[in-house]
Enzyme design. Structure first.
Site, PDB file in Angstrom:
ATOM      1  N   HIS A 124       0.820  -1.219   0.000  1.00 40.65           N
ATOM      2  CA  HIS A 124       0.000   0.000   0.000  1.00 40.65           C
ATOM      3  C   HIS A 124       0.852   1.267   0.000  1.00 40.65           C
ATOM      4  O   HIS A 124       0.391   2.334   0.417  1.00 40.65           O
ATOM      5  CB  HIS A 124      -0.968  -0.017   1.200  1.00 40.65           C
ATOM      6  CG  HIS A 124      -2.023  -1.082   1.058  1.00 40.65           C
ATOM      7  ND1 HIS A 124      -2.828  -1.495   2.096  1.00 40.65           N
ATOM      8  CD2 HIS A 124      -2.409  -1.821  -0.018  1.00 40.65           C
ATOM      9  CE1 HIS A 124      -3.655  -2.444   1.668  1.00 40.65           C
ATOM     10  NE2 HIS A 124      -3.414  -2.669   0.393  1.00 40.65           N
ATOM     11  N   GLY A 198      -1.796  -9.277  12.547  1.00 41.10           N
ATOM     12  CA  GLY A 198      -2.439  -7.986  12.788  1.00 41.10           C
ATOM     13  C   GLY A 198      -3.129  -7.381  11.596  1.00 41.10           C
ATOM     14  O   GLY A 198      -3.008  -6.178  11.353  1.00 41.10           O
TER      15      GLY A 198
HETATM   16  P1  OAD Z   1      -7.233  -3.111  10.330  1.00 41.79           P
HETATM   17  O1  OAD Z   1      -7.372  -1.939  11.233  1.00 41.79           O
HETATM   18  O2  OAD Z   1      -8.342  -3.399   9.388  1.00 41.79           O
HETATM   19  O3  OAD Z   1      -6.994  -4.434  11.185  1.00 41.79           O
HETATM   20  C1  OAD Z   1      -6.047  -4.472  12.219  1.00 41.79           C
HETATM   21  C2  OAD Z   1      -6.076  -5.878  12.802  1.00 41.79           C
HETATM   22  O4  OAD Z   1      -5.042  -5.975  13.757  1.00 41.79           O
HETATM   23  C3  OAD Z   1      -7.374  -6.243  13.500  1.00 41.79           C
HETATM   24  O5  OAD Z   1      -7.796  -7.537  13.044  1.00 41.79           O
HETATM   25  C4  OAD Z   1      -7.010  -6.269  14.995  1.00 41.79           C
HETATM   26  O6  OAD Z   1      -7.741  -7.261  15.704  1.00 41.79           O
HETATM   27  C5  OAD Z   1      -5.546  -6.617  14.928  1.00 41.79           C
HETATM   28  N1  OAD Z   1      -4.712  -6.104  16.039  1.00 41.79           N
HETATM   29  C6  OAD Z   1      -4.786  -4.906  16.660  1.00 41.79           C
HETATM   30  N2  OAD Z   1      -3.813  -4.762  17.563  1.00 41.79           N
HETATM   31  C7  OAD Z   1      -3.080  -5.902  17.529  1.00 41.79           C
HETATM   32  C8  OAD Z   1      -1.936  -6.372  18.220  1.00 41.79           C
HETATM   33  N3  OAD Z   1      -1.292  -5.634  19.134  1.00 41.79           N
HETATM   34  N4  OAD Z   1      -1.455  -7.600  17.912  1.00 41.79           N
HETATM   35  C9  OAD Z   1      -2.093  -8.375  16.986  1.00 41.79           C
HETATM   36  N5  OAD Z   1      -3.168  -7.984  16.304  1.00 41.79           N
HETATM   37  C10 OAD Z   1      -3.662  -6.762  16.552  1.00 41.79           C
HETATM   38  O7  OAD Z   1      -5.835  -2.915   9.561  1.00 41.79           O
HETATM   39  P2  OAD Z   1      -5.341  -3.633   8.215  1.00 41.79           P
HETATM   40  O8  OAD Z   1      -5.816  -5.031   8.130  1.00 41.79           O
HETATM   41  O9  OAD Z   1      -3.889  -3.375   8.127  1.00 41.79           O
HETATM   42  O10 OAD Z   1      -5.301   0.519   3.440  1.00 41.79           O
HETATM   43  O11 OAD Z   1      -6.095  -2.768   7.120  1.00 41.79           O
HETATM   44  C11 OAD Z   1      -5.856  -3.047   5.770  1.00 41.79           C
HETATM   45  C12 OAD Z   1      -5.858  -1.764   4.980  1.00 41.79           C
HETATM   46  O12 OAD Z   1      -7.069  -1.034   5.238  1.00 41.79           O
HETATM   47  C13 OAD Z   1      -4.779  -0.769   5.367  1.00 41.79           C
HETATM   48  O13 OAD Z   1      -3.541  -1.040   4.736  1.00 41.79           O
HETATM   49  C14 OAD Z   1      -5.346   0.525   4.872  1.00 41.79           C
HETATM   50  C15 OAD Z   1      -6.765   0.381   5.349  1.00 41.79           C
HETATM   51  O14 OAD Z   1      -7.704   1.109   4.634  1.00 41.79           O
HETATM   52  C16 OAD Z   1      -4.863   1.581   2.786  1.00 41.79           C
HETATM   53  O15 OAD Z   1      -4.470   2.573   3.353  1.00 41.79           O
HETATM   54  C17 OAD Z   1      -4.890   1.394   1.320  1.00 41.79           C
END
Ligand code: OAD
Length: 252
Positions: A124, A198
């Site tokens: 990204h 995560g």
């Molecule tokens: P999300 O915010 O959708 O998901 C974060 C995940 O991390 C969740 O499933 C939480 O349960 C988990 N989580 C939080 N804290 C944690 C920890 N300390 N240890 C383990 N797990 C943890 O974020 P992404 O999946 O990265 O796109 O989101 C994907 C994309 O959506 C991002 O790259 C961004 C966003 O829109 C763009 O900017 C294009």
């Protein structure tokens, strides 16, 4: 957060010990313990507080460039103050203990690199690599006025074509960088173990990566605060914070 006793399945430890190629696929949760907000947490997530359609699309940038540039500049300044956490560090250590390790991230921060990971595939983009919206010329970032909170800020101007400078991230509706995507998909198809850390796994096409690895016969372990539903015999869910679980996967 209080430490919980986490049992790492022997199947995963054995698979890591035998693996020729490990893929680490990360999302915002890997940076959460560095104080970086995730996107979809119901209370603290960026998309709980801000509307992605006003901030993370090319149309939004054209409609209100100052709002969008200021928001990303505020996030960039927060990231400059953040530090890699034990999850980022354990990934670096794991890379020293297996023949090959590929880091694929959806994150636009540089915390994997600052921990010491090399050749990270940023699906990204990077918040630190802005470019011209019109001619795509990279723009060397200069010191920006310090920001205490998100605020509108006019984007700089391209010195080649006078176009507006945009953040170097992938917005909704935009294609992923081709070379990174091809390299990431190839790594997922050729690895023995994939750690998905995560990520909510809802943003395509990145979300296909664990599935590709499973279809190619790899063991896939999800490491997440929330249980991840596993549909496949070679899929595991480890529930907890990444900074506590990842160090359990590496040798001292
Ligand atoms: P999300 O915010 O959708 O998901 C974060 C995940 O991390 C969740 O499933 C939480 O349960 C988990 N989580 C939080 N804290 C944690 C920890 N300390 N240890 C383990 N797990 C943890 O974020 P992404 O999946 O990265 O796109 O989101 C994907 C994309 O959506 C991002 O790259 C961004 C966003 O829109 C763009 O900017 C294009």
């Amino acid at each position: 957060m209080p430490k919980k006793t986490i049992q790492v399945p022997t199947e995963l430890l054995n698979a890591l010990a035998d693996a020729q190629h490990v893929v680490v696929f990360t999302g915002a949760g890997v940076s959460a313990e560095s104080g970086v907000s995730t996107f979809r947490d119901a209370l603290t997530g960026l998309w709980a507080r801000f509307d992605p359609m006003q901030l993370a699309t090319p149309e939004a940038f054209l409609a209100d460039p100052d709002l969008v540039w200021g928001w990303y500049e505020w996030r960039r300044q927060l990231l400059l103050k953040a530090h890699p956490n034990p999850a980022h560090q354990a990934i670096v250590k794991l890379a020293q203990q297996v023949p090959k390790l590929t880091v694929i991230t959806q994150n636009v921060d540089d915390l994997h690199e600052r921990a010491g990971s090399r050749d990270v595939l940023h699906l990204h983009g990077s918040i630190f690599n802005p470019r011209c919206f019109s001619c795509a010329q990279p723009y060397p970032l200069k010191q920006a006025p310090a920001m205490r909170h998100e605020q509108a800020l006019p984007p700089p101007t391209c010195s080649y074509c006078q176009g507006m400078i945009r953040p170097g991230v992938v917005w909704f509706g935009e294609a992923l960088p081709q070379a990174e995507m091809e390299a990431a998909f190839a790594a997922a198809e050729n690895c023995d173990v994939l750690l998905s850390i995560g990520t909510s796994g809802v943003v395509q096409p990145a979300a296909q990566i664990p599935q590709l690895a499973l279809r190619s016969g790899a063991l896939v372990a999800h490491i997440n605060l929330e249980p991840v539903s596993c549909q496949h015999a070679r899929e595991l869910s480890l529930v907890g914070v990444a900074g506590q679980i990842l160090p359990l996967l590496v040798q001292d």
